[in-house]
Design an enzyme around this catalytic site. Structure first.
Site, PDB file in Angstrom:
ATOM      1  N   HIS A  56       1.861   6.672   2.971  1.00  0.00           N
ATOM      2  CA  HIS A  56       2.174   8.058   3.336  1.00  0.00           C
ATOM      3  C   HIS A  56       3.427   8.515   2.630  1.00  0.00           C
ATOM      4  CE1 HIS A  56       1.798  11.702   5.669  1.00  0.00           C
ATOM      5  NE2 HIS A  56       3.051  11.603   6.066  1.00  0.00           N
ATOM      6  N   TYR A 118       0.385  19.015  -0.063  1.00  0.00           N
ATOM      7  CA  TYR A 118       0.056  20.364   0.391  1.00  0.00           C
ATOM      8  C   TYR A 118       0.824  21.450  -0.361  1.00  0.00           C
ATOM      9  CZ  TYR A 118       4.153  19.314   3.364  1.00  0.00           C
ATOM     10  OH  TYR A 118       5.385  18.928   3.831  1.00  0.00           O
ATOM     11  N   ARG A 207      -1.376  21.675  14.457  1.00  0.00           N
ATOM     12  CA  ARG A 207      -0.716  22.983  14.439  1.00  0.00           C
ATOM     13  C   ARG A 207      -1.037  23.756  13.167  1.00  0.00           C
ATOM     14  NH1 ARG A 207       3.592  19.436  13.203  1.00  0.00           N
ATOM     15  NH2 ARG A 207       4.653  19.939  11.252  1.00  0.00           N
ATOM     16  N   HIS A 231      -1.426  14.009  10.119  1.00  0.00           N
ATOM     17  CA  HIS A 231      -0.260  13.802  10.982  1.00  0.00           C
ATOM     18  C   HIS A 231      -0.728  13.925  12.436  1.00  0.00           C
ATOM     19  CE1 HIS A 231       2.193  15.552   7.447  1.00  0.00           C
ATOM     20  NE2 HIS A 231       2.499  14.270   7.531  1.00  0.00           N
ATOM     21  N   GLU A 234       3.273  13.381  16.243  1.00  0.00           N
ATOM     22  CA  GLU A 234       4.607  12.999  15.779  1.00  0.00           C
ATOM     23  C   GLU A 234       5.683  13.523  16.719  1.00  0.00           C
ATOM     24  OE1 GLU A 234       7.294  13.403  11.672  1.00  0.00           O
ATOM     25  OE2 GLU A 234       5.378  14.434  11.845  1.00  0.00           O
ATOM     26  N   HIS A 268       1.830   8.407  11.939  1.00  0.00           N
ATOM     27  CA  HIS A 268       2.845   8.416  13.004  1.00  0.00           C
ATOM     28  C   HIS A 268       2.251   7.944  14.338  1.00  0.00           C
ATOM     29  CE1 HIS A 268       5.589  10.206  10.235  1.00  0.00           C
ATOM     30  NE2 HIS A 268       4.897  11.325  10.137  1.00  0.00           N
ATOM     31  N   ASP A 319       7.009   8.125   3.890  1.00  0.00           N
ATOM     32  CA  ASP A 319       6.983   9.503   4.366  1.00  0.00           C
ATOM     33  C   ASP A 319       8.015  10.389   3.672  1.00  0.00           C
ATOM     34  OD1 ASP A 319       6.461  11.774   5.821  1.00  0.00           O
ATOM     35  OD2 ASP A 319       7.107  10.984   7.738  1.00  0.00           O
TER      36      ASP A 319
END
Length: 441
Positions: A56, A118, A207, A231, A234, A268, A319
């Site tokens: 990740h 992204y 979200r 994700h 988290e 996560h 990450d």
């Protein structure tokens, strides 16, 4: 053409062995044996382990190291700083930054990266002439640094549950999942049959992707037999908002919309219910723990041991790149568990090393890597056993509980020597990083 490496010690599937001969042909291991070093063999001192998989990564987050540490705050205040960096990148500056970041990973023994990508479009949200320009940039960077890449093209449609994209987020969105899939299909077609690149998919989070859009992303994964990452849980605030809006936890929402399974990875997975644990484990979903980021952002400690005991494979990622050191990520899984439980000895070193190697590669679509066996990809990472950190330590414990990235002295990635005597083939990686990050300030 074949090359022979003679390892003082090597971590094989049956454990650590001495005087190990590894014959490499092309990008594969042709044979493994034992014996004295042939005259033409390359000598690898210390202990040699399979290549590490950083499952990740957000490459551009590396620009925040040391720049987002002052003062107080939480994940959400850190995110605002991250958006500032995201707004300044273009294909040229991203190529320079990502190449340097991936070279830093190679110096740490990473031979494969899962890039959770992204940052798709121009700062105003308009696609580049080639809508996948930024994705191609990341592939180019990985190749220059000597890494394989699983480019996890990320669907990112909303700025929060029920909220539109705003500010720098405009760069992330494709409008809806159908348009995301058209672009992602074109990207996958561009690299079909190229063994060093896997085009996967990602649901950024509950979200950022409304539940009715999730099946389109899952279907892409099924159609291409590609990894699907997300994700997951988290932040407690995200969990609470998800339950309030959908009467379900993030894990339950992903399960209900077909996004869990053996090709999936929950990144996560920090704040889980018992039901969440069972859904992840029974579906065979991988769990990517990123302890150095999770502690840097004050996210919390996830139930890695419980998930593994229930059957969910554990992988590791750096990450946000507060640290790029998979050995540190590995031992942090154990050490954080000690802090949470008040007990020691949750994870054998060999299990943590497996999470950093074969399990990670498998989660990224490269199940034939992360093992020192004939037929596997020729990834050899050699770690010093004579440094001030490792002197006197033995076996996989020396790697997981004593070594740091600074102890990696040689890296062969896909049959190509990319690190020798602790130096990357691209030269001074510190200078490359300083120049790339300085161009963004």
């Amino acid at each position: 053409m074949s090359l022979t490496y003679w390892c003082e010690q090597a971590w094989l599937p049956d454990g650590v062995a001495k005087d190990v001969l590894v014959v490499v042909e092309g990008n594969r291991i042709a044979r493994i044996g034992q014996g004295p070093p042939p005259a033409a063999a390359e000598r690898l001192a210390g202990i040699t382990v399979p290549g590490l998989a950083n499952a990740h990564s957000h490459a551009f987050h590396r620009a925040l190291r040391g720049a987002a540490q002052e003062g107080k705050g939480d994940f959400w205040t850190w995110r605002d700083r991250m958006y500032e960096v995201a707004a300044r990148l273009d294909p040229d500056t991203y190529l320079r930054l990502a190449t340097a970041v991936y070279a830093e990973m190679a110096l740490a023994g990473v031979t494969c990266v899962g890039e959770f990508h992204y940052l798709h479009h121009a700062p105003d949200g308009k696609p580049y002439d080639d809508p996948n320009t930024m994705g191609h940039t990341l592939v180019q960077a990985a190749r220059a640094a000597g890494l394989r890449i699983a480019l996890l093209d990320t669907c990112y449609l909303s700025g929060g549950m029920g909220a539109p994209l705003a500010g720098a987020q405009a760069r992330f969105g494709d409008g809806d999942a159908e348009r995301w899939a058209v672009r992602a299909d074109d990207l996958a077609d561009s690299y079909e049959g190229q063994g060093d690149v896997e085009i996967g998919a990602a649901i950024h989070s509950v979200r950022a992707v409304p539940p009715e859009q999730m099946p389109v992303v899952a279907e892409f994964s099924h159609r291409h037999a590609a990894p699907l990452h997300a994700h997951v849980s988290e932040q407690r605030a995200e969990n609470a908002a998800c339950v309030e809006m959908y009467a379900a936890t993030p894990v339950q929402l992903l399960h209900e919309h077909g996004a869990l399974g053996p090709r999936s990875t929950a990144v996560h997975a920090t704040h889980l219910t018992d039901v969440d644990v069972e859904l992840l484990a029974h579906s065979g979903t991988h769990i990517c723990m990123c302890p150095t980021t999770e502690r840097d952002l004050a996210d919390g400690i996830g139930p890695a041991r419980t998930l593994a005991d229930r059957g969910a494979p554990i992988t590791l990622g750096s990450d946000s790149h507060a640290v790029i050191d998979l050995f540190e990520e590995a031992r942090a899984v154990e050490l954080d568990e000690r802090l949470a439980s008040g007990k020691r000895g949750h994870w054998p070193a060999a299990d943590l090393l497996a999470a950093a190697t074969n399990a990670g590669h498998t989660s990224l679509g490269f199940p034939d890597a992360g093992m020192l066996v004939a037929g596997a990809r020729a990834d050899l990472v050699s770690v010093r056993l004579d440094s001030v950190r490792t002197a006197g330590a033995r076996g996989p414990e020396a790697v997981v509980f004593a070594a740091t990235a600074a102890d990696v002295h040689s890296v062969v990635s896909g049959g190509r020597r990319v690190v020798e005597n602790g130096r990357h083939v691209l030269g001074d990686v510190g200078s490359l990083l300083a120049e790339a990050i300085g161009a963004l300030r």
